[in-house]
Design a protein around this motif. Structure first.
Motif, short mmCIF file in Angstrom:
data_model
loop_
_atom_site.label_atom_id
_atom_site.label_comp_id
_atom_site.label_asym_id
_atom_site.label_seq_id
_atom_site.Cartn_x
_atom_site.Cartn_y
_atom_site.Cartn_z
N VAL A 120 -0.12 11.29 -9.54
CA VAL A 120 -1.77 12.68 -9.66
C VAL A 120 -1.23 14.32 -9.17
O VAL A 120 -1.07 14.67 -8.62
CB VAL A 120 -2.16 11.67 -8.74
CG1 VAL A 120 -3.85 12.45 -9.08
CG2 VAL A 120 -2.73 10.09 -8.42
N PRO A 121 -1.67 14.94 -10.70
CA PRO A 121 -1.41 15.99 -10.30
C PRO A 121 -2.02 16.83 -8.84
O PRO A 121 -1.77 18.03 -8.94
CB PRO A 121 -1.58 16.78 -11.66
CG PRO A 121 -1.87 15.67 -12.34
CD PRO A 121 -1.73 14.59 -11.49
N TRP A 122 -3.69 16.46 -9.22
CA TRP A 122 -4.57 17.15 -7.89
C TRP A 122 -3.49 17.01 -5.89
O TRP A 122 -3.85 17.70 -5.92
CB TRP A 122 -5.20 16.14 -7.73
CG TRP A 122 -6.97 16.54 -6.31
CD1 TRP A 122 -7.58 18.17 -7.05
CD2 TRP A 122 -6.94 15.57 -5.37
NE1 TRP A 122 -7.92 17.75 -5.56
CE2 TRP A 122 -7.77 16.62 -4.65
CE3 TRP A 122 -6.18 15.02 -4.99
CZ2 TRP A 122 -8.31 16.18 -3.63
CZ3 TRP A 122 -6.86 15.29 -3.15
CH2 TRP A 122 -7.58 15.54 -2.76
N LEU A 123 -3.17 15.87 -6.40
CA LEU A 123 -2.51 15.39 -5.03
C LEU A 123 -1.25 16.26 -4.40
O LEU A 123 -0.86 16.76 -3.40
CB LEU A 123 -1.98 13.69 -4.70
CG LEU A 123 -2.49 12.90 -4.11
CD1 LEU A 123 -2.33 11.94 -4.29
CD2 LEU A 123 -3.56 13.48 -2.91
N ALA A 132 1.13 -1.26 0.09
CA ALA A 132 -0.09 0.12 0.04
C ALA A 132 1.46 1.46 0.16
O ALA A 132 0.47 1.94 -0.77
CB ALA A 132 -1.04 0.05 1.04
N CYS A 133 1.89 1.27 0.48
CA CYS A 133 2.47 2.40 0.76
C CYS A 133 3.53 3.08 -0.71
O CYS A 133 4.56 3.75 -1.06
CB CYS A 133 3.96 1.92 1.80
SG CYS A 133 3.68 2.64 3.39
N SER A 134 3.73 1.64 -1.86
CA SER A 134 4.33 2.11 -2.81
C SER A 134 3.64 2.45 -3.44
O SER A 134 3.96 2.99 -4.56
CB SER A 134 5.02 0.20 -3.29
OG SER A 134 5.37 0.25 -4.06
N VAL A 135 1.97 1.69 -4.12
CA VAL A 135 1.13 2.31 -4.10
C VAL A 135 1.01 3.83 -4.22
O VAL A 135 0.81 4.90 -4.83
CB VAL A 135 0.04 1.07 -4.91
CG1 VAL A 135 -0.90 2.16 -5.09
CG2 VAL A 135 -0.18 0.13 -4.86
N GLY A 136 0.62 4.32 -3.07
CA GLY A 136 0.87 5.48 -2.48
C GLY A 136 2.08 6.60 -2.41
O GLY A 136 1.43 7.74 -2.80
N ILE A 137 2.91 6.03 -2.38
CA ILE A 137 3.70 7.23 -2.84
C ILE A 137 3.88 6.86 -4.32
O ILE A 137 4.42 8.50 -4.63
CB ILE A 137 5.30 6.39 -3.17
CG1 ILE A 137 5.01 6.13 -0.73
CG2 ILE A 137 6.47 7.14 -3.06
CD1 ILE A 137 6.89 5.14 -0.46
N VAL A 138 3.85 6.41 -5.79
CA VAL A 138 3.46 7.37 -6.53
C VAL A 138 2.49 7.59 -6.95
O VAL A 138 2.50 8.61 -7.71
CB VAL A 138 3.32 5.39 -7.31
CG1 VAL A 138 3.21 6.05 -9.13
CG2 VAL A 138 4.71 4.52 -7.26
N LEU A 139 1.20 7.17 -6.49
CA LEU A 139 0.85 8.42 -6.66
C LEU A 139 -0.43 9.89 -6.23
O LEU A 139 0.15 10.56 -6.57
CB LEU A 139 -1.03 7.22 -5.55
CG LEU A 139 -1.69 6.28 -5.90
CD1 LEU A 139 -2.86 5.69 -5.57
CD2 LEU A 139 -2.08 6.57 -7.83
N ALA A 140 0.94 9.54 -4.82
CA ALA A 140 1.29 10.67 -3.91
C ALA A 140 2.07 12.24 -5.38
O ALA A 140 1.77 13.10 -5.16
CB ALA A 140 2.39 11.15 -2.41
#
Length: 303
Positions: free
Chosen positions: A164-167, A153-161
């Motif tokens: 993702v432009p909105w984040l 989950a951390c791996s995916v969250g780091i990538v999204l953070a």
């Protein structure tokens, strides 16, 4: 009390010496030296070849990501800058010197190049965390499944953070008012990450783990695949840059975890030292020599 840059540098040198001394004191020095200088030649050559292949794959990954974002520069110049960045990364706090890899790009492209390079480093962290998940499943009974899922989950969250432009805009909006405009400009840049980037990243780290495994196999037989599962957690120690090039900390962690996978502490520590030597120190020194030679030739031409 805030330390000056020179004080931080001296403290880092002192801590490096202290950790290396503590490591050598806790190990069988003759066995550690044998694991460095008396490795089976065939395994040593394979390990060195894989180290150079790792460096090449890491550079290819960065060039691929840069081109996917419209960042163009001569490939040879990018390679030269990345090799120099390896050397700067060893001696600068938090390895910020690695940002020198963006030097070949035009000033107008550098905000986007900085974001792409930071994403590449964060992408590597996400990749290593994924490789650490199986280790948690196997070596941490009870909580292993939960921790492994958390790492995923951390791996995916780091990538999204980062991706993702909105984040990113949310992060930028919460920065203090005194935050440099340059940083806000970087956060506002758009980055494209093709799916192939992640495949290259996975292959890149499989190569580096294979090189460490080759150095281990050159000193003792690898009787269990469990030994290979312990390699990714050791690489996580590279995030902690309290010593020069992570020396002492990484090898100490390898010596501590090695026996759990049936690897002698001295062999585990030596394998990661050899990996550092051939993947960072040697390419970094070559990068310094290449850049100095180029600068000398430009001076001779009066450019």
């Amino acid at each position: 009390m805030k330390l000056t840059p020179n004080a931080k540098r001296y403290l880092k040198i002192a801590l490096t010496v202290a950790l290396l001394a503590a490591l050598l004191f806790s190990l069988d020095v003759s066995r550690f030296a044998a694991a460095i200088f008396q490795v089976d030649p065939g395994w040593m050559l394979l390990g060195i070849a894989l180290c150079f292949l790792f460096v090449a794959a890491r550079m290819l990954k960065w060039i691929f990501l840069a081109r996917a974002n419209g960042l163009q520069a001569p490939p040879l110049e990018l390679v030269r800058a990345m090799m120099f960045a390896l050397a700067l990364g060893i001696v600068t706090p938090g390895r910020v010197g690695e940002v020198a890899a963006i030097a070949p790009f035009t000033p107008a492209d550098r905000p986007r190049a900085i974001l792409a390079y930071v994403f590449d480093r964060i992408g590597e962290l996400a990749t290593v965390l994924l490789f650490c998940a199986p280790t948690a499943f196997v070596f941490l009974p009870g909580w292993g499944l939960l921790i492994g899922l958390g790492l995923c989950a951390c791996s995916v969250g780091i990538v999204l953070a980062v991706q993702v432009p909105w984040l990113r805009r949310q992060i930028a909006a919460r920065l203090p008012q005194r935050t440099p405009a340059r940083l806000r400009e970087v956060l506002g840049s758009v980055i494209a990450v093709p799916a192939a980037y992640w495949l290259i990243s996975l292959v890149t780290y499989l190569i580096t783990y294979a090189s460490v495994a080759a150095f281990i196999a050159g000193s003792q037989p690898i009787d269990s695949a469990l030994a290979l599962l312990l390699l990714p957690p050791v690489t996580l120690s590279n995030l902690v840059t309290i010593t020069i090039g992570g020396l002492g900390l990484r090898e100490g962690l390898a010596a501590l975890l090695g026996p759990a996978g049936g690897v002698l502490p001295e062999v585990a520590a030596a394998a990661f030292f050899l990996s550092f030597f051939w993947t960072r120190l040697v390419p970094g020194l070559l990068g310094i020599g290449w850049n100095l030679t180029r600068s000398f030739r430009l001076q001779q031409r009066g450019e």
